[in-house]
Design an enzyme around this catalytic site. Structure first.
Site, PDB file in Angstrom:
ATOM      1  CG  PHE A  93     -10.383  -4.226 -12.472  1.00  0.00           C
ATOM      2  CD1 PHE A  93     -11.116  -4.632 -11.368  1.00  0.00           C
ATOM      3  CD2 PHE A  93     -11.033  -4.134 -13.701  1.00  0.00           C
ATOM      4  CE1 PHE A  93     -12.465  -4.930 -11.487  1.00  0.00           C
ATOM      5  CE2 PHE A  93     -12.379  -4.433 -13.828  1.00  0.00           C
ATOM      6  CZ  PHE A  93     -13.091  -4.832 -12.724  1.00  0.00           C
ATOM      7  CE1 TYR A 121      -3.959  -3.633  -2.648  1.00  0.00           C
ATOM      8  CE2 TYR A 121      -4.910  -4.633  -0.673  1.00  0.00           C
ATOM      9  CZ  TYR A 121      -4.991  -4.312  -2.015  1.00  0.00           C
ATOM     10  OH  TYR A 121      -6.107  -4.675  -2.735  1.00  0.00           O
ATOM     11  CE1 TYR A 123     -14.243  -4.226  -6.391  1.00  0.00           C
ATOM     12  CE2 TYR A 123     -12.102  -5.252  -6.625  1.00  0.00           C
ATOM     13  CZ  TYR A 123     -13.091  -4.436  -7.115  1.00  0.00           C
ATOM     14  OH  TYR A 123     -12.924  -3.850  -8.340  1.00  0.00           O
ATOM     15  CG  ASN A 148      -0.615 -13.823   0.203  1.00  0.00           C
ATOM     16  OD1 ASN A 148      -0.037 -14.189   1.206  1.00  0.00           O
ATOM     17  ND2 ASN A 148      -1.250 -12.672   0.108  1.00  0.00           N
ATOM     18  CG  ASN A 149      -5.152 -14.249  -1.579  1.00  0.00           C
ATOM     19  OD1 ASN A 149      -4.747 -13.801  -2.634  1.00  0.00           O
ATOM     20  ND2 ASN A 149      -5.202 -13.525  -0.481  1.00  0.00           N
ATOM     21  CG  ASP A 189      -3.924 -13.092   8.246  1.00  0.00           C
ATOM     22  OD1 ASP A 189      -4.042 -12.413   7.219  1.00  0.00           O
ATOM     23  OD2 ASP A 189      -3.702 -14.321   8.230  1.00  0.00           O
TER      24      ASP A 189
END
Ligand code: NAD
Ligand code: UD1
Length: 344
Positions: free
Chosen positions: A84, A152, A179, A200-201, A299
């Site tokens: 992870f 990323y 995921y 951020n989320n 986005d």
């Protein structure tokens, strides 16, 4: 004898929930975490929730070969690794790409080299739905093209490719789990997502508005080509995601060498930002004030998984509803208003 696993980043959001499930199933775990984005309190609570002491925590950086070797030595042979550890903030990856290539790719390379040295060749890797870029066809299947649009996502695609090569050439068994959007918390409210600073989320932002820590939610754009104009994502309960890891490692440990799996891990049901806000209001009885602002750069309008391959391969399917995601995330937020930092 119980299988012993190395869990890099095991104190983080997804890692801590996965550790609870694995300990409950009788695995012995060695967690290697730098705590750059987490707290050792999370691992203490994992022990408490699972009722197991078979969790050994080592503080260290996956980029440091000596530290990684120490993690492999500290308890005896490791049967498999769940990886992870990494950095996950898209904006930060655009601002500081070298850091992302270093932690995410170089860190994975150091880990893989230590595994190869010990003939430990079974690995579950945290990939992401953002590798699909800005897709146009839904739901997303694993053979949909990858088209990463920021560093990323590029680092995640690169690690997937590195691991594929190890499966082909070196007899590894690897699952790259892509995921979608994990949210919520363990239903006890003892562990959960603990972002530093302004979240951020979407989900942690909503729970902080509900708690009065922020005045209102800013909805990033209502002019997307979606039914209500707000962005659509495939949110899944973090406990479902934890179960997916346990199903994956147990599956991999039974497979022949040269196995490489790429699996989407989502519910298959996309929800808009407005649907999430309404769902949260319904689950908690609270009102979430919001304003619609400009789109957030980077986005995409929509991400939605086809989870069939995961079900066929692992027998796993997400079980929890939006209501449970909201309820459990809210329980965690209420019990831990400032995350683990409020813990004694
Ligand atoms: P997290 O930040 O909560 O967990 C990551 C953990 O890795 C943290 O505990 C952090 O301290 C540790 N870490 C970071 N750099 C390290 C290093 N160099 N050495 C050792 N430990 C290090 O994030 P998370 O949400 O639990 O995500 C886990 C993984 O899943 C990440 O690889 C992330 O990219 C991926 N992922 C997350 C999401 C999501 O929405 N949360 C979605 C897709 C993929
Ligand atoms: C983001 C990352 C993604 C990463 C994931 C987990 C970006 C562009 N994408 O995904 O790569 O894997 O987090 O870390 O950063 N929203 C609001 N207001 C908010 C926050 C979000 O309206 O305050 C909206 C977003 O526009 C989006 C949805 O909510 O439509 C979900 O956003 P978020 O939770 O940040 O997830 P992703 O953007 O999917």
């Amino acid at each position: 004898m119980a299988n012993r696993l190395l869990i890099t980043g095991g104190a983080g959001f997804i890692g801590s929930h996965t550790c609870v499930v694995l300990l409950e199933q009788g695995y012995e775990l060695v967690v290697l975490d730098s705590f750059d984005n987490s707290s050792p309190v999370a691992s203490e609570r994992v022990r408490e929730l699972s009722g197991s002491q078979a969790l050994h925590v080592l503080k260290g950086d996956i980029r440091n070969a000596e530290t990684v070797n120490q993690a492999f030595r500290c308890r005896g042979p490791i049967d498999g690794v769940i990886h992870f550890a990494g950095l996950k903030a898209v904006g930060e990856s655009v601002a500081n790409p070298l850091l992302y290539w270093d932690v995410n790719l170089n860190g994975s390379r150091v880990l893989a080299a230590a595994m190869e040295q010990r003939s430990c060749r079974t690995l579950v890797f945290s990939s992401t739905a953002t590798v699909y870029g800005e897709p146009e066809q839904f739901p997303l299947r694993e053979d949909s093209p990858t088209a990463p649009i920021h560093p990323y996502a590029q680092t995640k695609v690169a690690v997937e490719q590195m691991l594929q090569a190890l499966c082909r050439q070196k007899n590894w068994r690897v699952a790259s789990l892509r995921y979608f959007n994990p949210v919520g918390a363990h239903p006890s409210g003892r562990i959960g997502e603990d972002p530093l600073g302004i979240p951020n989320n979407l989900f942690p932002f909503i729970t902080q508005v509900a708690a009065g820590r922020r005045s209102h939610l800013r909805i990033f754009g209502s002019d997307y080509p979606t039914p209500d104009g707000t962005g659509i994502r495939d949110y899944l309960h973090v406990m479902d995601l934890a179960e997916a890891h346990s199903a994956t490692i147990s599956h991999l440990l039974k497979q022949d060498p040269c196995t490489h799996l790429t699996l989407n891990i989502g519910t298959g049901r996309g929800l808009s930002v407005l649907e999430v806000v309404r769902g949260f209001e319904q689950a908690t009885g609270l009102t979430i004030p919001f304003e619609v602002v400009e789109r957030r750069p980077g986005d995409v309008p929509r991400l939605e998984a086809c989870p069939d391959q995961a079900e066929m391969t692992l027998g796993w399917r997400a079980k929890h509803s939006l209501l449970e995601m909201c309820r459990d995330g809210w329980t965690w937020q209420q019990a831990n208003p400032t995350g683990y930092r409020s813990a004694a």
